[in-house]
Design a protein around this motif. Sequence first.
Motif, PDB file in Angstrom:
ATOM      1  N   THR A 318       0.824  -1.207   0.000  1.00 26.47           N
ATOM      2  CA  THR A 318       0.000   0.000   0.000  1.00 26.47           C
ATOM      3  C   THR A 318       0.862   1.263   0.000  1.00 26.47           C
ATOM      4  N   ALA A 319       1.988   1.244   0.731  1.00 24.32           N
ATOM      5  CA  ALA A 319       2.877   2.404   0.727  1.00 24.32           C
ATOM      6  C   ALA A 319       3.453   2.631  -0.659  1.00 24.32           C
ATOM      7  N   LYS A 320       3.777   1.535  -1.363  1.00 25.20           N
ATOM      8  CA  LYS A 320       4.299   1.666  -2.728  1.00 25.20           C
ATOM      9  C   LYS A 320       3.220   2.177  -3.672  1.00 25.20           C
ATOM     10  N   LEU A 321       1.987   1.714  -3.492  1.00 26.36           N
ATOM     11  CA  LEU A 321       0.890   2.190  -4.325  1.00 26.36           C
ATOM     12  C   LEU A 321       0.657   3.685  -4.114  1.00 26.36           C
ATOM     13  N   LYS A 322       0.822   4.146  -2.873  1.00 27.03           N
ATOM     14  CA  LYS A 322       0.676   5.575  -2.606  1.00 27.03           C
ATOM     15  C   LYS A 322       1.844   6.362  -3.197  1.00 27.03           C
ATOM     16  N   TRP A 323       3.031   5.815  -3.118  1.00 22.71           N
ATOM     17  CA  TRP A 323       4.240   6.521  -3.538  1.00 22.71           C
ATOM     18  C   TRP A 323       4.317   6.690  -5.045  1.00 22.71           C
ATOM     19  N   MET A 324       3.839   5.694  -5.805  1.00 23.08           N
ATOM     20  CA  MET A 324       3.990   5.724  -7.255  1.00 23.08           C
ATOM     21  C   MET A 324       3.284   6.914  -7.905  1.00 23.08           C
ATOM     22  N   PRO A 325       1.988   7.173  -7.635  1.00 25.31           N
ATOM     23  CA  PRO A 325       1.374   8.344  -8.277  1.00 25.31           C
ATOM     24  C   PRO A 325       2.015   9.655  -7.859  1.00 25.31           C
ATOM     25  N   LEU A 326       2.541   9.723  -6.630  1.00 22.19           N
ATOM     26  CA  LEU A 326       3.226  10.940  -6.199  1.00 22.19           C
ATOM     27  C   LEU A 326       4.526  11.138  -6.974  1.00 22.19           C
ATOM     28  N   LEU A 327       5.229  10.050  -7.275  1.00 19.73           N
ATOM     29  CA  LEU A 327       6.443  10.147  -8.083  1.00 19.73           C
ATOM     30  C   LEU A 327       6.132  10.624  -9.495  1.00 19.73           C
ATOM     31  N   VAL A 328       5.093  10.043 -10.092  1.00 22.42           N
ATOM     32  CA  VAL A 328       4.715  10.438 -11.447  1.00 22.42           C
ATOM     33  C   VAL A 328       4.285  11.897 -11.474  1.00 22.42           C
ATOM     34  N   LEU A 329       3.480  12.294 -10.479  1.00 22.24           N
ATOM     35  CA  LEU A 329       3.046  13.684 -10.383  1.00 22.24           C
ATOM     36  C   LEU A 329       4.241  14.616 -10.244  1.00 22.24           C
ATOM     37  N   SER A 330       5.201  14.234  -9.415  1.00 24.98           N
ATOM     38  CA  SER A 330       6.385  15.065  -9.209  1.00 24.98           C
ATOM     39  C   SER A 330       7.184  15.221 -10.497  1.00 24.98           C
ATOM     40  N   SER A 331       7.325  14.141 -11.242  1.00 25.43           N
ATOM     41  CA  SER A 331       8.108  14.201 -12.480  1.00 25.43           C
ATOM     42  C   SER A 331       7.463  15.130 -13.504  1.00 25.43           C
ATOM     43  N   LYS A 332       6.149  15.283 -13.440  1.00 28.67           N
ATOM     44  CA  LYS A 332       5.445  16.140 -14.383  1.00 28.67           C
ATOM     45  C   LYS A 332       5.460  17.604 -13.973  1.00 28.67           C
ATOM     46  N   LEU A 333       5.894  17.895 -12.761  1.00 27.74           N
ATOM     47  CA  LEU A 333       5.930  19.274 -12.282  1.00 27.74           C
ATOM     48  C   LEU A 333       7.273  19.947 -12.542  1.00 27.74           C
ATOM     49  N   CYS A 334       8.212  19.226 -13.149  1.00 30.04           N
ATOM     50  CA  CYS A 334       9.569  19.745 -13.316  1.00 30.04           C
ATOM     51  C   CYS A 334       9.710  20.532 -14.613  1.00 30.04           C
ATOM     52  N   PRO A 335      10.138  21.802 -14.541  1.00 31.97           N
ATOM     53  CA  PRO A 335      10.349  22.595 -15.748  1.00 31.97           C
ATOM     54  C   PRO A 335      11.603  22.155 -16.484  1.00 31.97           C
ATOM     55  N   SER A 336      11.599  22.348 -17.781  1.00 33.08           N
ATOM     56  CA  SER A 336      12.738  21.957 -18.607  1.00 33.08           C
ATOM     57  C   SER A 336      13.967  22.772 -18.245  1.00 33.08           C
ATOM     58  N   GLY A 337      15.114  22.095 -18.218  1.00 34.22           N
ATOM     59  CA  GLY A 337      16.383  22.759 -17.957  1.00 34.22           C
ATOM     60  C   GLY A 337      16.902  22.558 -16.555  1.00 34.22           C
ATOM     61  N   ILE A 338      16.006  22.391 -15.591  1.00 33.38           N
ATOM     62  CA  ILE A 338      16.446  22.174 -14.205  1.00 33.38           C
ATOM     63  C   ILE A 338      15.690  20.975 -13.625  1.00 33.38           C
ATOM     64  N   GLU A 339      15.543  19.915 -14.445  1.00 34.08           N
ATOM     65  CA  GLU A 339      14.782  18.754 -13.997  1.00 34.08           C
ATOM     66  C   GLU A 339      15.354  18.156 -12.718  1.00 34.08           C
ATOM     67  N   GLY A 340      16.683  18.011 -12.678  1.00 30.87           N
ATOM     68  CA  GLY A 340      17.309  17.398 -11.502  1.00 30.87           C
ATOM     69  C   GLY A 340      17.099  18.220 -10.262  1.00 30.87           C
ATOM     70  N   THR A 341      17.313  19.531 -10.376  1.00 29.65           N
ATOM     71  CA  THR A 341      17.176  20.404  -9.218  1.00 29.65           C
ATOM     72  C   THR A 341      15.747  20.444  -8.711  1.00 29.65           C
ATOM     73  N   PHE A 342      14.786  20.598  -9.628  1.00 33.08           N
ATOM     74  CA  PHE A 342      13.413  20.756  -9.189  1.00 33.08           C
ATOM     75  C   PHE A 342      12.830  19.438  -8.686  1.00 33.08           C
ATOM     76  N   PHE A 343      13.181  18.323  -9.338  1.00 34.78           N
ATOM     77  CA  PHE A 343      12.708  17.042  -8.832  1.00 34.78           C
ATOM     78  C   PHE A 343      13.286  16.784  -7.448  1.00 34.78           C
ATOM     79  N   ALA A 344      14.548  17.174  -7.253  1.00 33.95           N
ATOM     80  CA  ALA A 344      15.149  17.038  -5.924  1.00 33.95           C
ATOM     81  C   ALA A 344      14.409  17.894  -4.909  1.00 33.95           C
ATOM     82  N   LEU A 345      13.973  19.093  -5.326  1.00 34.31           N
ATOM     83  CA  LEU A 345      13.201  19.950  -4.423  1.00 34.31           C
ATOM     84  C   LEU A 345      11.889  19.284  -4.024  1.00 34.31           C
ATOM     85  N   LEU A 346      11.207  18.697  -5.005  1.00 34.61           N
ATOM     86  CA  LEU A 346       9.947  18.019  -4.708  1.00 34.61           C
ATOM     87  C   LEU A 346      10.170  16.816  -3.792  1.00 34.61           C
TER      88      LEU A 346
END
Length: 440
Positions: A318-346
Amino acid sequence: MVEEELPVSSEVEHYESGLGGALGRVGTEYYMKDVQKVQPSEAQVYSGITNIPWLVKPLWGLLTDVVPIFGYRRRPYFIFAGIFGLISMLFLSLHKNLHILFALLSLLVGSAGVAIADVTIDACVAQKSGSHPSLAADMQSLCSLSASIGALIGFSISGIFVHLIGPRGVYGLLTIPAGLLLLVGFVLKEPHTPNFAYGQGLCLPSVHLKFQDATTSMWNTLMYPEVWRPCLYMYLSFALSLNIYEGMFYWYTDSQDGPSFSKYGLKNHPFRNLLFWTQLVLGLSGMLDLVLVLRINLKLGIPDYVFAVIDESIYQMTAKLKWMPLLVLSSKLCPSGIEGTFFALLMSIDNAGVFSSTWGGGLLLHLTNVTRTQFGNLWLAILIRNVLRLVPISLLFLVSRGDPASSILPNEEQDAKAVEDVSDTKDIELVSLVNNGDGR
């Protein structure tokens, strides 16, 4: 190209982090309990301290994005991560009567090494998720699968190794994943793209400008409502799921009051719907701990060991099921050019929630008087934790109902219009770090 090479290495790194993380978790639990002999509430606090490197992941992200070393953005940081892991694990394994402060420092350094390695992989996955939104869930699932396989193997053999060689021996064993991480840094194929005029003495000004540009871009992106609202939800969903695992672990291994255990496809559903059901199942699954502590399982004829395995399996799922959509959501919030920095922030926001959960759980164990030998109120701590796990359901309005296969942030063609539409209230920009020193 580095973007084509890194996904292969990411599976290696996630597998090793899953295996090493599982061994490290079990080894540290017994190390704190049997070697350092601390109370469960103290162990919770120490666990939070060792997770501090994960709270500052944006710092590691900034370094990997804007500070290449000898013209390489990824390889040197893998090497640093491996060195940190080797030194810290060797120090813990070779010192028999290590003071708790030095033990915490060593665990902190080891945690920093894993965090640095993790953030370089997150950058690549986030970048690919931005350029291929429909594959974001698949890429996160693949990385998660690699980590899960490693964790499954790690948890399966951790008890055996702790029994045979002790917690300090397990730390010695963890030098192997650290060494493999070091090896990845040396064999990783990455183009040499120097972007600092080292010979002209312009390194510091260039670094300063790049840090300034990246920080400005992150702040502007965070001001976007479709970003800060889910960020707030992610933090609260983790922070309110109080972590009282150390109390449960001490009870698991207690010979009097506890059972005396020895050492020995959802990707196409909207984010809000997924998070509702996963949070609900996570809260309800926590009631299994209550069944175990109240010994109801024995009345039903289910042995402690069997029920504990079922309980932990359901929680991990269940923890993995909760974590997966949050990971996908986080990856979609990252602006181009600073993907590593912003994903790390999230991710640091998520880890801040975990940090709050860990310390909050330690406070809860202290207030309910759960100690190394007293577990009379452990049921109450479990009940309070489970109720708090359900609170984030009331906060789901912060998360968009958007299709996980579509982009969340405006694309580059829409950026100018998006900025113009909100210019009357706030100056919001979602721009890439282009035309900078590296020519991207």
